[in-house]
Design an enzyme around this catalytic site. Structure first.
Site, PDB file in Angstrom:
ATOM      1  N   ASP A  50      -3.640  -1.882  10.104  1.00 35.73           N
ATOM      2  CA  ASP A  50      -2.755  -2.511   9.035  1.00 35.73           C
ATOM      3  C   ASP A  50      -1.359  -3.035   9.553  1.00 35.73           C
ATOM      4  O   ASP A  50      -0.894  -3.910   8.958  1.00 35.73           O
ATOM      5  CB  ASP A  50      -2.630  -1.202   8.079  1.00 35.73           C
ATOM      6  CG  ASP A  50      -3.769  -0.873   7.690  1.00 35.73           C
ATOM      7  OD1 ASP A  50      -4.154  -0.455   6.297  1.00 35.73           O
ATOM      8  OD2 ASP A  50      -4.665  -0.092   8.331  1.00 35.73           O
ATOM      9  N   THR A 123      -8.713   0.655   3.971  1.00 34.16           N
ATOM     10  CA  THR A 123      -8.232   1.541   4.906  1.00 34.16           C
ATOM     11  C   THR A 123      -8.990   2.693   5.412  1.00 34.16           C
ATOM     12  O   THR A 123      -9.392   3.064   6.285  1.00 34.16           O
ATOM     13  CB  THR A 123      -6.745   1.730   5.058  1.00 34.16           C
ATOM     14  OG1 THR A 123      -6.300   0.386   4.947  1.00 34.16           O
ATOM     15  CG2 THR A 123      -6.384   2.422   6.398  1.00 34.16           C
ATOM     16  N   THR A 194     -14.813   2.557  -7.052  1.00 39.79           N
ATOM     17  CA  THR A 194     -14.118   3.111  -5.835  1.00 39.79           C
ATOM     18  C   THR A 194     -14.963   4.341  -5.097  1.00 39.79           C
ATOM     19  O   THR A 194     -15.629   4.905  -5.942  1.00 39.79           O
ATOM     20  CB  THR A 194     -12.770   4.153  -6.201  1.00 39.79           C
ATOM     21  OG1 THR A 194     -12.213   4.660  -5.225  1.00 39.79           O
ATOM     22  CG2 THR A 194     -12.859   5.264  -7.333  1.00 39.79           C
ATOM     23  N   HIS A 197     -11.243   7.080  -4.101  1.00 45.91           N
ATOM     24  CA  HIS A 197      -9.996   7.373  -4.788  1.00 45.91           C
ATOM     25  C   HIS A 197     -10.499   7.697  -6.251  1.00 45.91           C
ATOM     26  O   HIS A 197      -9.933   7.375  -7.358  1.00 45.91           O
ATOM     27  CB  HIS A 197      -9.116   6.231  -5.129  1.00 45.91           C
ATOM     28  CG  HIS A 197      -8.532   5.978  -3.625  1.00 45.91           C
ATOM     29  ND1 HIS A 197      -8.864   4.745  -2.947  1.00 45.91           N
ATOM     30  CD2 HIS A 197      -7.535   6.373  -2.894  1.00 45.91           C
ATOM     31  CE1 HIS A 197      -8.202   4.671  -1.739  1.00 45.91           C
ATOM     32  NE2 HIS A 197      -7.259   5.671  -1.769  1.00 45.91           N
ATOM     33  N   ASP A 246      -3.634  -5.820  -4.010  1.00 50.42           N
ATOM     34  CA  ASP A 246      -4.914  -5.461  -3.920  1.00 50.42           C
ATOM     35  C   ASP A 246      -5.572  -6.360  -4.560  1.00 50.42           C
ATOM     36  O   ASP A 246      -6.552  -7.272  -4.321  1.00 50.42           O
ATOM     37  CB  ASP A 246      -5.334  -4.191  -4.432  1.00 50.42           C
ATOM     38  CG  ASP A 246      -4.971  -3.087  -3.391  1.00 50.42           C
ATOM     39  OD1 ASP A 246      -5.361  -3.196  -2.214  1.00 50.42           O
ATOM     40  OD2 ASP A 246      -4.150  -2.322  -3.902  1.00 50.42           O
TER      41      ASP A 246
HETATM   42  N1  LIG Z   1      -4.675   6.250  -4.962  1.00 53.95           N
HETATM   43  C1  LIG Z   1      -4.545   5.261  -4.042  1.00 53.95           C
HETATM   44  N2  LIG Z   1      -3.649   5.138  -2.902  1.00 53.95           N
HETATM   45  C2  LIG Z   1      -3.504   4.124  -2.272  1.00 53.95           C
HETATM   46  N3  LIG Z   1      -4.140   3.226  -2.001  1.00 53.95           N
HETATM   47  C3  LIG Z   1      -4.993   3.051  -3.171  1.00 53.95           C
HETATM   48  C4  LIG Z   1      -5.362   4.229  -4.213  1.00 53.95           C
HETATM   49  N4  LIG Z   1      -6.256   3.659  -4.800  1.00 53.95           N
HETATM   50  C5  LIG Z   1      -6.598   2.527  -4.472  1.00 53.95           C
HETATM   51  N5  LIG Z   1      -6.028   1.909  -3.452  1.00 53.95           N
HETATM   52  C6  LIG Z   1      -6.057   0.541  -2.773  1.00 53.95           C
HETATM   53  O1  LIG Z   1      -6.983   0.017  -3.615  1.00 53.95           O
HETATM   54  C7  LIG Z   1      -8.316  -0.318  -2.806  1.00 53.95           C
HETATM   55  C8  LIG Z   1      -9.285  -0.264  -3.588  1.00 53.95           C
HETATM   56  O2  LIG Z   1      -9.356   1.107  -3.784  1.00 53.95           O
HETATM   57  P1  LIG Z   1     -10.849   1.703  -3.597  1.00 53.95           P
HETATM   58  O3  LIG Z   1     -11.207   1.767  -2.053  1.00 53.95           O
HETATM   59  O4  LIG Z   1     -10.681   3.175  -3.786  1.00 53.95           O
HETATM   60  O5  LIG Z   1     -11.610   1.165  -4.747  1.00 53.95           O
HETATM   61  C9  LIG Z   1      -8.036   0.652  -1.506  1.00 53.95           C
HETATM   62  O6  LIG Z   1      -8.748   0.158  -0.483  1.00 53.95           O
HETATM   63  C10 LIG Z   1      -6.462   0.962  -1.322  1.00 53.95           C
HETATM   64  O7  LIG Z   1      -6.001  -0.296  -0.720  1.00 53.95           O
HETATM   65  P2  LIG Z   1      -5.653  -0.079   0.902  1.00 53.95           P
HETATM   66  O8  LIG Z   1      -7.116   0.105   1.505  1.00 53.95           O
HETATM   67  O9  LIG Z   1      -5.412  -1.298   1.310  1.00 53.95           O
HETATM   68  O10 LIG Z   1      -4.726   0.705   1.066  1.00 53.95           O
HETATM   69 MG   LIG Z   2      -5.543  -2.449  -0.455  1.00 57.93          MG
HETATM   70 MG   LIG Z   3      -3.014   1.373   2.366  1.00 58.10          MG
HETATM   71 MG   LIG Z   4      -4.304  -2.251   2.844  1.00 54.92          MG
END
Ligand SMILES: Nc1ncnc2c1ncn2[C@@H]1O[C@H](COP(=O)(O)O)[C@@H](O)[C@H]1OP(=O)(O)O
Ligand SMILES: [Mg+2]
Ligand SMILES: [Mg+2]
Ligand SMILES: [Mg+2]
Length: 311
Positions: A50, A123, A194, A197, A246
């Protein structure tokens, strides 16, 4: 005649995203992701990949476009301190040769744009080894609206060439590239959401939709790829967890494909330079041909109330 800015930003972004994909694969192969938990209340991992990809993307775009406003998930970067070996100078020449700038975007200046960077989306899944879910996201906003996007998927393996990685793009009024669009099945309704999350509201909202099948995968980018490739009809995330980086790239590509990406009330997000980062009213995305308004109707009022009204 010089090539219009939006085309150069896209062509540079395409080359940078490919290189970022190489960095992600290298770090994965090395085996030490060097994970830091940047979460305040909840676990929120950040890896070496990242950090390095964010430096690569911001450093490389700033190198070509000095006045471009770039906002990245991993925070502010001091561009002068970014290692030179991370700077990608190339432009995707095939893209520039093949496509002409849409008339509406020929006169854009650097300070009319905001570029939203998610150097590694998914991630949690990357850390857990679910590498197919990982993407690199570069979104371009003009006058507060998402108009361009790049989704690079570093661990996609092409079945004919065995080449690793693919890059999907979309630009308003121009088109999309890098994938073959497919419609979802007609005999069932599939929702993607998700896997890492979830919470009570996210779960209750999915239940209310009464889908025939629920896919739980990581990353906003990966879920939008599922919509583009007919694996799901809609993507529902009734949580403020996704941020502008995102959804910006995802929205431009999906909408150019014929789909829709909004908050759970059906409003498009504002991607201007001064907006708050969280998508507080959640994410609702539908593939081409799916009735977005009908899906909004299925979202319980309690979910809408709990995510609040848009400022
Ligand atoms: N509660 C959270 N805290 C931090 N990042 C989140 C959260 N919910 C969603 N995201 C970000 O949104 C993306 C999509 O959510 P999910 O994978 O849960 O469907 C995640 O991969 C993450 O991005 P990133 O991986 O870039 O930190
Ligand atoms: Mg993301
Ligand atoms: Mg992140
Ligand atoms: Mg990210």
């Amino acid at each position: 005649m010089t090539t219009p800015l939006i085309m150069r930003v896209m062509a540079s972004g395409l080359s940078i995203a490919e290189k970022a994909g190489e960095v992600i694969r290298e770090i994965m192969l090395k085996g030490d992701l060097n994970v830091v938990d940047k979460g305040q209340k909840n676990y929120d991992p950040q890896t070496e990949a990242d950090r390095k990809c964010q430096q690569m993307i911001i450093g490389s775009l700033s190198n070509h476009f000095k006045n471009l406003r770039i906002i990245g998930e991993e925070g502010e970067e001091d561009v002068s301190k970014i290692p030179k070996d991370l700077i990608v100078e190339q432009f995707d020449t095939k893209f520039l040769e093949q496509y002409k700038c849409p008339e509406a975007f020929t006169d854009i200046a650097e300070n009319d744009l905001v570029v939203w960077i998610d150097p590694l989306d998914g991630t949690n899944e990357f850390v857990e080894g679910l590498i197919e879910n990982v993407t690199v996201l570069i979104g371009i906003a003009y006058r507060e609206a998402s108009i361009g996007g790049i989704i690079h998927q570093p661990f996609f393996k092409c079945s004919t060439t065995n080449k690793m990685g693919r890059t999907i793009w979309g630009l308003k009024e121009l088109g999309t590239g890098g994938y073959v669009r497919k419609s979802p099945p007609e005999n069932k309704f599939i929702v993607t959401t998700t896997r890492s999350h979830s919470n009570e509201i996210v779960k209750a909202t999915i239940e209310a939709i009464k889908a025939d099948q629920v896919l739980r995968v990581g990353g906003c980018g990966f879920k939008v790829l599922q919509l583009l490739e007919g694996k799901a009809h809609c993507y529902v995330f009734a949580s403020p967890g996704c941020k502008k980086w995102d959804t910006c790239a995802c929205e431009a590509i999906l909408e150019q494909d014929g789909g829709t990406l909004t908050d759970i009330n059906g409003k498009h997000y504002n991607y201007g330079p001064n907006v708050e980062y969280p998508n507080k009213q959640g994410v609702l995305a539908t593939a081409k041909g799916i009735d977005h308004d009908a899906l909004i109707e299925k979202i319980p009022q309690s979910t809408k109330d709990s995510l609040g009204t848009k400022k």
